[in-house]
Design a protein around this motif. Sequence first.
Motif, PDB file in Angstrom:
ATOM      1  N   GLY A  51       0.817  -1.216   0.000  1.00 19.82           N
ATOM      2  CA  GLY A  51       0.000   0.000   0.000  1.00 19.82           C
ATOM      3  C   GLY A  51       0.846   1.259   0.000  1.00 19.82           C
ATOM      4  O   GLY A  51       1.909   1.291   0.639  1.00 19.82           O
ATOM      5  N   CYS A  52       0.395   2.264  -0.755  1.00 14.96           N
ATOM      6  CA  CYS A  52       1.140   3.539  -0.747  1.00 14.96           C
ATOM      7  C   CYS A  52       0.186   4.699  -0.446  1.00 14.96           C
ATOM      8  O   CYS A  52       0.197   5.723  -1.113  1.00 14.96           O
ATOM      9  CB  CYS A  52       1.926   3.755  -2.025  1.00 14.96           C
ATOM     10  N   GLY A  53      -0.665   4.490   0.581  1.00 12.85           N
ATOM     11  CA  GLY A  53      -1.522   5.573   1.066  1.00 12.85           C
ATOM     12  C   GLY A  53      -0.754   6.379   2.114  1.00 12.85           C
ATOM     13  O   GLY A  53       0.480   6.425   2.103  1.00 12.85           O
ATOM     14  N   TRP A  54      -1.490   6.966   3.043  1.00 12.68           N
ATOM     15  CA  TRP A  54      -0.860   7.832   4.050  1.00 12.68           C
ATOM     16  C   TRP A  54       0.233   7.107   4.844  1.00 12.68           C
ATOM     17  O   TRP A  54       1.290   7.667   5.090  1.00 12.68           O
ATOM     18  CB  TRP A  54      -1.925   8.370   5.004  1.00 12.68           C
ATOM     19  N   GLY A  55      -0.047   5.853   5.243  1.00 15.47           N
ATOM     20  CA  GLY A  55       0.930   5.116   6.052  1.00 15.47           C
ATOM     21  C   GLY A  55       2.103   4.640   5.203  1.00 15.47           C
ATOM     22  O   GLY A  55       3.269   4.911   5.517  1.00 15.47           O
ATOM     23  N   SER A  74       1.510  -1.931  -4.617  1.00  9.24           N
ATOM     24  CA  SER A  74       0.210  -1.265  -4.463  1.00  9.24           C
ATOM     25  C   SER A  74      -0.481  -1.196  -5.823  1.00  9.24           C
ATOM     26  O   SER A  74       0.167  -0.935  -6.829  1.00  9.24           O
ATOM     27  CB  SER A  74       0.413   0.148  -3.918  1.00  9.24           C
ATOM     28  N   PRO A  75      -1.801  -1.436  -5.843  1.00 13.70           N
ATOM     29  CA  PRO A  75      -2.497  -1.393  -7.132  1.00 13.70           C
ATOM     30  C   PRO A  75      -2.548   0.010  -7.725  1.00 13.70           C
ATOM     31  O   PRO A  75      -2.636   0.167  -8.930  1.00 13.70           O
ATOM     32  CB  PRO A  75      -3.903  -1.898  -6.812  1.00 13.70           C
ATOM     33  N   THR A  82      -6.022  12.648   0.544  1.00 12.56           N
ATOM     34  CA  THR A  82      -7.482  12.547   0.695  1.00 12.56           C
ATOM     35  C   THR A  82      -8.188  13.800   1.246  1.00 12.56           C
ATOM     36  O   THR A  82      -9.311  14.079   0.823  1.00 12.56           O
ATOM     37  CB  THR A  82      -7.838  11.329   1.570  1.00 12.56           C
ATOM     38  N   SER A 115      -1.701  -7.377  -3.462  1.00 14.30           N
ATOM     39  CA  SER A 115      -1.318  -8.607  -2.768  1.00 14.30           C
ATOM     40  C   SER A 115      -2.576  -9.461  -2.587  1.00 14.30           C
ATOM     41  O   SER A 115      -3.658  -8.938  -2.316  1.00 14.30           O
ATOM     42  CB  SER A 115      -0.679  -8.272  -1.423  1.00 14.30           C
ATOM     43  N   VAL A 148      -2.665  -1.404   3.908  1.00  9.94           N
ATOM     44  CA  VAL A 148      -3.567  -1.477   2.745  1.00  9.94           C
ATOM     45  C   VAL A 148      -4.872  -0.692   2.904  1.00  9.94           C
ATOM     46  O   VAL A 148      -5.699  -0.669   1.998  1.00  9.94           O
ATOM     47  CB  VAL A 148      -3.906  -2.950   2.385  1.00  9.94           C
ATOM     48  N   GLY A 356      -1.852   2.286   9.983  1.00 10.40           N
ATOM     49  CA  GLY A 356      -2.928   3.022   9.304  1.00 10.40           C
ATOM     50  C   GLY A 356      -4.304   2.442   9.593  1.00 10.40           C
ATOM     51  O   GLY A 356      -4.527   1.776  10.608  1.00 10.40           O
ATOM     52  N   ASP A 357      -5.219   2.695   8.667  1.00 10.51           N
ATOM     53  CA  ASP A 357      -6.630   2.328   8.869  1.00 10.51           C
ATOM     54  C   ASP A 357      -6.833   0.828   9.068  1.00 10.51           C
ATOM     55  O   ASP A 357      -7.803   0.414   9.700  1.00 10.51           O
ATOM     56  CB  ASP A 357      -7.452   2.745   7.628  1.00 10.51           C
ATOM     57  N   LEU A 369      -7.678   7.883  10.572  1.00 11.45           N
ATOM     58  CA  LEU A 369      -7.357   9.238  10.133  1.00 11.45           C
ATOM     59  C   LEU A 369      -6.014   9.274   9.429  1.00 11.45           C
ATOM     60  O   LEU A 369      -5.099   8.496   9.753  1.00 11.45           O
ATOM     61  CB  LEU A 369      -7.298  10.172  11.336  1.00 11.45           C
ATOM     62  N   ALA A 370      -5.894  10.235   8.517  1.00  4.22           N
ATOM     63  CA  ALA A 370      -4.632  10.416   7.803  1.00  4.22           C
ATOM     64  C   ALA A 370      -3.512  10.729   8.792  1.00  4.22           C
ATOM     65  O   ALA A 370      -2.391  10.225   8.653  1.00  4.22           O
ATOM     66  CB  ALA A 370      -4.792  11.549   6.800  1.00  4.22           C
ATOM     67  N   TYR A 430      -3.456  22.091   5.422  1.00  3.03           N
ATOM     68  CA  TYR A 430      -3.400  21.109   4.333  1.00  3.03           C
ATOM     69  C   TYR A 430      -2.444  21.520   3.223  1.00  3.03           C
ATOM     70  O   TYR A 430      -1.856  20.661   2.572  1.00  3.03           O
ATOM     71  CB  TYR A 430      -4.812  20.802   3.824  1.00  3.03           C
TER      72      TYR A 430
HETATM   73  P1  FAD Z   1      -4.947   4.440   2.486  1.00  2.48           P
HETATM   74  O1  FAD Z   1      -4.492   5.845   2.446  1.00  2.48           O
HETATM   75  O2  FAD Z   1      -6.364   4.141   2.158  1.00  2.48           O
HETATM   76  O3  FAD Z   1      -3.991   3.594   1.536  1.00  2.48           O
HETATM   77  C1  FAD Z   1      -4.174   2.236   1.288  1.00  2.48           C
HETATM   78  C2  FAD Z   1      -3.224   1.807   0.190  1.00  2.48           C
HETATM   79  O4  FAD Z   1      -3.259   0.389   0.064  1.00  2.48           O
HETATM   80  C3  FAD Z   1      -3.587   2.361  -1.176  1.00  2.48           C
HETATM   81  O5  FAD Z   1      -2.407   2.747  -1.821  1.00  2.48           O
HETATM   82  C4  FAD Z   1      -4.215   1.166  -1.875  1.00  2.48           C
HETATM   83  O6  FAD Z   1      -4.093   1.239  -3.281  1.00  2.48           O
HETATM   84  C5  FAD Z   1      -3.384   0.030  -1.289  1.00  2.48           C
HETATM   85  N1  FAD Z   1      -3.983  -1.306  -1.363  1.00  2.48           N
HETATM   86  C6  FAD Z   1      -5.289  -1.650  -1.301  1.00  2.48           C
HETATM   87  N2  FAD Z   1      -5.428  -2.986  -1.422  1.00  2.48           N
HETATM   88  C7  FAD Z   1      -4.183  -3.490  -1.559  1.00  2.48           C
HETATM   89  C8  FAD Z   1      -3.663  -4.802  -1.725  1.00  2.48           C
HETATM   90  N3  FAD Z   1      -4.449  -5.883  -1.756  1.00  2.48           N
HETATM   91  N4  FAD Z   1      -2.321  -4.953  -1.849  1.00  2.48           N
HETATM   92  C9  FAD Z   1      -1.496  -3.873  -1.810  1.00  2.48           C
HETATM   93  N5  FAD Z   1      -1.938  -2.626  -1.650  1.00  2.48           N
HETATM   94  C10 FAD Z   1      -3.259  -2.436  -1.517  1.00  2.48           C
HETATM   95  N6  FAD Z   1      -8.138  11.934   7.578  1.00  2.48           N
HETATM   96  C11 FAD Z   1      -7.705  13.024   8.268  1.00  2.48           C
HETATM   97  O7  FAD Z   1      -6.965  12.855   9.249  1.00  2.48           O
HETATM   98  N7  FAD Z   1      -8.056  14.285   7.890  1.00  2.48           N
HETATM   99  C12 FAD Z   1      -8.844  14.528   6.824  1.00  2.48           C
HETATM  100  O8  FAD Z   1      -9.152  15.673   6.491  1.00  2.48           O
HETATM  101  C13 FAD Z   1      -9.300  13.416   6.064  1.00  2.48           C
HETATM  102  N8  FAD Z   1     -10.065  13.606   4.964  1.00  2.48           N
HETATM  103  C14 FAD Z   1     -10.456  12.526   4.230  1.00  2.48           C
HETATM  104  C15 FAD Z   1     -11.196  12.745   3.070  1.00  2.48           C
HETATM  105  C16 FAD Z   1     -11.601  11.675   2.289  1.00  2.48           C
HETATM  106  C17 FAD Z   1     -12.398  11.924   1.046  1.00  2.48           C
HETATM  107  C18 FAD Z   1     -11.254  10.350   2.669  1.00  2.48           C
HETATM  108  C19 FAD Z   1     -11.667   9.183   1.832  1.00  2.48           C
HETATM  109  C20 FAD Z   1     -10.527  10.133   3.825  1.00  2.48           C
HETATM  110  C21 FAD Z   1     -10.115  11.210   4.612  1.00  2.48           C
HETATM  111  N9  FAD Z   1      -9.356  11.019   5.770  1.00  2.48           N
HETATM  112  C22 FAD Z   1      -8.912  12.104   6.480  1.00  2.48           C
HETATM  113  C23 FAD Z   1      -8.997   9.654   6.221  1.00  2.48           C
HETATM  114  C24 FAD Z   1      -7.633   9.250   5.664  1.00  2.48           C
HETATM  115  O9  FAD Z   1      -7.579   9.434   4.273  1.00  2.48           O
HETATM  116  C25 FAD Z   1      -7.354   7.787   5.968  1.00  2.48           C
HETATM  117  O10 FAD Z   1      -7.404   7.611   7.350  1.00  2.48           O
HETATM  118  C26 FAD Z   1      -5.972   7.403   5.434  1.00  2.48           C
HETATM  119  O11 FAD Z   1      -5.995   7.416   4.029  1.00  2.48           O
HETATM  120  C27 FAD Z   1      -5.522   6.033   5.924  1.00  2.48           C
HETATM  121  O12 FAD Z   1      -4.259   5.780   5.433  1.00  2.48           O
HETATM  122  P2  FAD Z   1      -3.769   4.285   5.114  1.00  2.48           P
HETATM  123  O13 FAD Z   1      -2.352   4.375   4.696  1.00  2.48           O
HETATM  124  O14 FAD Z   1      -4.106   3.396   6.233  1.00  2.48           O
HETATM  125  O15 FAD Z   1      -4.701   3.793   3.899  1.00  2.48           O
END
Ligand code: FAD
Length: 460
Positions: A51-55, A74-75, A82, A115, A148, A356-357, A369-370, A430
């Motif tokens: 995964g390449c989201g916030w975490g 990451s897909p 976000t 994955s 993820v 992360g989430d 949360l991000a 932001y």
């Molecule tokens: P994500 O950021 O969701 O990243 C998950 C990653 O895993 C992605 O790259 C995805 O492609 C990848 N992935 C998925 N499945 C697989 C797999 N099978 N194999 C490999 N990789 C995979 N939080 C705040 O604190 N403040 C805000 O203002 C705020 N605003 C938001 C607004 C919106 C519209 C949304 C949707 C969320 C918001 N959030 C906010 C919440 C925040 O975005 C999430 O808490 C945060 O993205 C979590 O990070 P993460 O790294 O856990 O997951």
Amino acid sequence: SAEEDLQVTVNSFNNFFAEKIDKIRVMFIQRWFSSTGRHSNGMKSRIVILGCGWGGFRLARVLDKKKFDVTVISPRNHFVFTPLLPSTAVGTIEFRCVQEPIRTVKGIDYYQAASKTIDFGKKEILCHSVYDNSSEFSVRYDKLVIAVGTKSNTFGVPGVETDEENITHNPSGTNKHNLFFLKQIEHARSIRNRIIECFERASSPFCDEEEKKRLLTFLIVGGGPTSIEFASELYDFLKNDVAKWYPDLASKHQTIVVEAGDHLLGSFSDTLSKYVEKKFVSRNILTLTGESVQEVKEHSVILKSGNALPYGVCVWSTGNKELDFVKSLDLKLDRGRIVVDSCLRVDGKDSVYAIGDCARIQNLPLAMLAQVANQQGKFLGKCLNKDENLPFRYINMGSMAQLGTYDAVADLNYGKLSGLSAFIAWRTAYWTYSVSISNKLLIPMYWFKSYWFGRDISRF
Ligand code: FAD
């Protein structure tokens, strides 16, 4: 003889000390290799991040590439900022402003794949390419970080299905029945296109009044921060751009927010939640609290009260749910999240971490949360670089939600803000947090452009 006995004793002493010195030497070498992140054969150990989201994105940046081979799987080949995603759904800023390619992180390997399973015994991840589901390959790891995230929660409501896990290189972002989630760039793009489509269809001479009314009813399900921010961005778009480019339709649209709880922004303080509710009344945004959607049909939703509500666009933002991938792993879950200890290590698995989430620290449940994911990514990166296991400490920076131009609410540690001061705090925060210099330049440029010249209403 006594001389021989002495010789035997000296020899056994020598052997004893030689053995001890050897052990200490091996221990030092092992310590040194582990502090450099290398195997004893001199190879760097491999950290795989899913995964390449916030975490994941933050962790990939922080890890020391001289110590580790870092592989990201990451897909989606980009990070999504976000908090500014709702702004892209009406064109206040462009999609490029909220994404950052993972390949801009120097010194990593990247596979655009999802994955599928993990063999924790063999330390191997089975992945499939997003370009071809049947192209499977394995990646070995020494340390694994699962980051993820989650998918949108549908609560099993008939007519609401998420295909967020059916990952392809070209996702449509559209659910059946013109219902949209708001988690990914493709969702925001589809919402934006559909809103413009509704106005163009409603402008047609063949469109009767009833159909016009339906097309121009914008329904937002969920009363959390994402819904509130989207409703506010939509309000700005309708007030400024629709009034200018579709003057005949300017008085014919209606925005409705449906929230199952008693209040909007339930996670904020009462004062701020009431501030938002009053603001929505003054903006003619209809809020249906204590109401929920029981079924989504092609042109209407059925509410708990039994009423049918016709709509042109429905945005569904009612929280998150664990991925099927996470559920399929042989891991201990708590409310769908992987249980980790205070050092973010996955319960019962060697060299596996989750952030992360998708993760939940035992006895310290944190919101999805991000800021949590970002802090965990940074913290874990530092710990792995130093080969340390320390407990994660979360620094709560407060919560904010923007309410369109010049307005926002902020629930901060040192007080509560609303109106212009909260809006300045929201934009400053932001803008500061955006992850690249190019986005730091693009974001204010688009804010300025939308303010002075309006939003782009092309359908693409
Ligand atoms: P994500 O950021 O969701 O990243 C998950 C990653 O895993 C992605 O790259 C995805 O492609 C990848 N992935 C998925 N499945 C697989 C797999 N099978 N194999 C490999 N990789 C995979 N939080 C705040 O604190 N403040 C805000 O203002 C705020 N605003 C938001 C607004 C919106 C519209 C949304 C949707 C969320 C918001 N959030 C906010 C919440 C925040 O975005 C999430 O808490 C945060 O993205 C979590 O990070 P993460 O790294 O856990 O997951």
